[in-house]
Write a protein that holds these residues in place. Structure first.
Motif, short mmCIF file in Angstrom:
data_model
loop_
_atom_site.label_atom_id
_atom_site.label_comp_id
_atom_site.label_asym_id
_atom_site.label_seq_id
_atom_site.Cartn_x
_atom_site.Cartn_y
_atom_site.Cartn_z
N ILE A 161 10.30 16.02 -7.25
CA ILE A 161 10.32 14.63 -7.70
C ILE A 161 10.11 13.71 -6.50
O ILE A 161 9.41 12.69 -6.58
CB ILE A 161 11.64 14.33 -8.44
CG1 ILE A 161 11.66 15.11 -9.76
CG2 ILE A 161 11.80 12.83 -8.68
CD1 ILE A 161 12.97 15.03 -10.51
N ALA A 199 6.58 13.57 -5.95
CA ALA A 199 5.90 12.72 -6.94
C ALA A 199 6.01 11.25 -6.53
O ALA A 199 5.06 10.48 -6.68
CB ALA A 199 6.53 12.93 -8.32
N ARG A 217 3.53 10.51 -3.89
CA ARG A 217 2.17 10.37 -4.43
C ARG A 217 1.96 8.98 -5.04
O ARG A 217 0.92 8.35 -4.84
CB ARG A 217 1.91 11.45 -5.48
CG ARG A 217 1.76 12.84 -4.91
CD ARG A 217 1.24 13.82 -5.94
NE ARG A 217 2.22 14.19 -6.94
CZ ARG A 217 3.12 15.16 -6.81
NH1 ARG A 217 3.17 15.86 -5.69
NH2 ARG A 217 3.96 15.43 -7.78
N ALA A 218 2.97 8.50 -5.76
CA ALA A 218 2.85 7.17 -6.33
C ALA A 218 2.73 6.14 -5.20
O ALA A 218 1.97 5.17 -5.29
CB ALA A 218 4.08 6.86 -7.20
N TYR A 253 6.49 8.91 -12.88
CA TYR A 253 6.63 9.70 -11.65
C TYR A 253 8.08 9.85 -11.18
O TYR A 253 8.37 10.71 -10.36
CB TYR A 253 5.79 9.06 -10.53
CG TYR A 253 6.36 7.79 -9.98
CD1 TYR A 253 7.21 7.81 -8.88
CD2 TYR A 253 6.09 6.55 -10.56
CE1 TYR A 253 7.74 6.64 -8.37
CE2 TYR A 253 6.61 5.38 -10.06
CZ TYR A 253 7.45 5.43 -8.96
OH TYR A 253 7.98 4.28 -8.47
N HIS A 302 10.44 10.78 -13.07
CA HIS A 302 10.96 11.92 -13.82
C HIS A 302 12.44 11.73 -14.15
O HIS A 302 13.25 12.65 -13.99
CB HIS A 302 10.76 13.22 -13.03
CG HIS A 302 9.31 13.57 -12.83
ND1 HIS A 302 8.59 14.37 -13.69
CD2 HIS A 302 8.44 13.22 -11.86
CE1 HIS A 302 7.35 14.49 -13.26
NE2 HIS A 302 7.23 13.81 -12.15
#
Lengths: 238, 238
Positions: free
Chosen positions: B126, B129, B132-133, B227, B229
DNA sequence: CGAAACTTTGAAAAGGATCAAACTTTGTGG
DNA sequence: CCACAAAGTTTGATCCTTTTCAAAGTTTCG
């Protein structure tokens, strides 16, 4: 699976054997083909066997941000093993051969062999380290530095899997794709590349990059390979 | 360890019990104090119990890039469990209380309980993630959009651990720190914040943010919480 | 050989950075 | 509890990196 899992190496012979016995489906893809898309729920992980892929996100106006380039040996969507819904897409950049392994088999293996689980976990952590290096570059480095950094990173990663020839490697990317990765316009990427060539730091001939002045390029990009966590550290290049 | 491991929730009672029994050392830190530094080899992971911390990297000219903000319940250096050498630093932003757990105990627990290992692995995924965002924002969004995105993200994350009051939350960051996170100058952060206030989208009073127009802010930042989660998906706010 | 994809060039505009200085808030010692 | 220093915010002006737009070259590939 008789494939080098490039970076997953600190494993016992038993663990390696167990990985080698995972059932793999091999598929070939043409260039610019989506393998999994943002929002998908996937049941497999894939390994790049040949070719070049990228992970990317699309924003509302349709432009995209490339998050990572993947080369042979990489497992670009290993995170899908524990994050069901993809938060980005994965696509080929050139014709590529990929191997697919079902999540069920991988989860099963991880339960049976904590060593394999730890190695795969580590793999995703290295992924995260690369993202952190990327963020730092995007936030604080000039376009020129970012581009230099990318060229340095790709040399070391390709070299680590035997795909570099000294300081020369094949880079099958368009300048638009490089721009999408670095958050730059094509025009600007083009101008920076020309500068670097004019200064004799790199040469590019038909998608093959040759780094003529490694120390110079490294300095421009403030490149420190620590974040790649390569097994042989500095590699043969230094 | 009688602490809510916020996001690690899909665990059996046994697994939760095992985590609760991990030996923890609690320490208090003043503001702006480094907890671990880039290059360190650490033997512990830490959990933020109270306060606010950040992960950051320093570049050669001394400027820094903040990679992530951590709030209570976060385990900012969980990756150190399998990546021995830190590739960035971790510091408090305000006086904070942290819990430390030895890697040896955590590794041991992961070997004994694959469920715990998977949950922790997921936690680090997470993390990835979010990076990445972040990269997508840095590469493709305007300064205004990035700032809006950050304010949206913090609301949801703080709300998830009960630290938001409706659309209001305490944000103990200076504008310089926000700039370091978004890759912007203080001056520019200041001007954007003023715009958002003038437009009636947010209000800020003594380090407390109040989002007056959630949908507007979300649209500006192109914010999609997928993203993160978060267990309860959209959360109570939507 | 020709179309499509990619690269290169030039000119103008925009988004942010930098610099400098004033203003405001916060925290601390007396 | 006040005074003052330090830290943080705000404002204005100017500069510079990078974007955008437009069009001309050049490769690549069927």
């Amino acid at each position: 699976m008789h494939i080098r899992l490039s970076k997953i190496i600190d494993l016992s012979a038993d663990d390696q054997q167990a990985i080698a016995e995972l059932p793999v489906t091999i598929r070939d893809f043409s260039a610019d083909h989506d393998i999994v898309r943002d929002g998908d729920r996937t049941q497999h992980c894939c390994i790049v066997l040949e070719g070049f892929t990228c992970r990317y996100k699309v924003i509302s106006d349709g432009r995209r941000q490339i998050l990572a380039f993947n080369i042979p040996g990489d497992i670009p969507d290993l995170q899908s093993l524990h994050l069901q819904v993809m938060d980005h897409s994965l696509a080929t950049l050139v014709p590529s051969r990929l191997g697919f392994v079902a999540h069920t088999h991988m989860r099963d293996l991880c339960e049976r062999r904590p060593g394999v689980a730890a190695a795969m976990w580590r793999e995703t952590l290295i992924d995260g380290a690369a993202f952190r290096a990327w963020i730092t570059g995007m936030g604080r480095l000039s376009a020129r530095a970012r581009l230099a950094h990318l060229l340095c990173e790709l040399l070391l990663r390709l070299d680590a899997v035997g795909l570099a020839d000294g300081f020369r490697y094949r880079l099958p990317l368009t300048q638009a794709e490089i721009g999408d990765a670095l958050g730059l316009s094509v025009v600007h990427v083009n101008r920076i590349l020309q500068d670097l060539r004019a200064e004799g730091i790199i040469a590019i001939d038909r998608r093959t990059v040759n780094i003529l002045h490694w120390d110079g390029l490294r300095a421009i990009g403030q490149f420190d390979p620590a974040y790649l966590h390569l097994k042989n550290g500095a590699t043969a290049i230094d």
